[in-house]
Design a protein around this motif. Structure first.
Motif, mmCIF file in Angstrom:
data_model
loop_
_atom_site.group_PDB
_atom_site.id
_atom_site.type_symbol
_atom_site.label_atom_id
_atom_site.label_comp_id
_atom_site.label_asym_id
_atom_site.label_seq_id
_atom_site.Cartn_x
_atom_site.Cartn_y
_atom_site.Cartn_z
ATOM 1 N N SER A 15 -35.544 21.264 4.259
ATOM 2 C CA SER A 15 -34.663 20.729 5.283
ATOM 3 C C SER A 15 -35.298 20.958 6.636
ATOM 4 O O SER A 15 -36.064 21.902 6.825
ATOM 5 N N SER A 51 -34.377 21.062 10.870
ATOM 6 C CA SER A 51 -33.316 21.184 11.865
ATOM 7 C C SER A 51 -33.921 21.185 13.253
ATOM 8 O O SER A 51 -35.075 21.575 13.439
ATOM 9 N N LYS A 93 -29.687 18.604 11.552
ATOM 10 C CA LYS A 93 -29.141 19.858 11.050
ATOM 11 C C LYS A 93 -29.316 19.869 9.540
ATOM 12 O O LYS A 93 -28.602 19.174 8.819
ATOM 13 N N GLU A 94 -30.316 20.594 9.112
ATOM 14 C CA GLU A 94 -30.644 20.686 7.701
ATOM 15 C C GLU A 94 -30.804 19.307 7.057
ATOM 16 O O GLU A 94 -30.315 19.047 5.966
#
Length: 141
Positions: free
Chosen positions: A19, A21, A28-29
């Protein structure tokens, strides 16, 4: 000014997942992985993010360059196509092709093209693609 982003990964190269971010929270992720990068899987990939960054940076740089000449764009639409190619055992980003569609009243095509070339050369992301990259590691074995 420093902006930051982060990546998290678990597993192997092909079967792992990750992920990404960003400090702003826009990402976000956001998922990424092998299939999103090299196939048609769900998620983003580094090349897509570089393309978005380059398109955004160049377009804003051009807006500033036009303003310096007393011009205001009615519209600037940029697409960045990032080409990744096999190199030895790995890959490399071989090129970025920027395509710009613009409507700018009060100027001619030759002047506009010259201003766009200046913006391309002066855009911080264009410069980044030639920049020194440093690495600091912290290993927990």
């Amino acid at each position: 000014m420093i902006r930051s982003a982060s990546a998290h990964w678990t597993g192997g190269g092909k079967d792992g997942t990750g992920s990404i971010s960003s400090e702003s929270g826009v990402l976000k992720e956001a998922p990424y992985g092998f299939n999103a990068r090299f196939g048609d899987g769900r998620g983003t990939n580094p090349e897509e993010l570089i393309g978005a960054a380059h398109a955004g940076c160049f377009t804003m740089a051009l807006a500033f360059r036009l303003a310096k000449e007393g011009l205001t764009a009615e519209s600037l639409d940029t697409t960045a196509k990032v080409a990744m190619e096999k190199e030895g055992e790995g890959f490399r980003i071989a090129r970025v092709a920027l395509t710009l569609r613009a409507k700018v009243p009060g100027t001619d095509e030759a002047t506009f093209k010259a201003l766009a070339e200046e913006a391309k050369a002066g855009c911080p992301v264009s410069k980044l693609l030639k920049a020194e990259i440093t690495l600091e590691t912290h290993f927990e074995g």
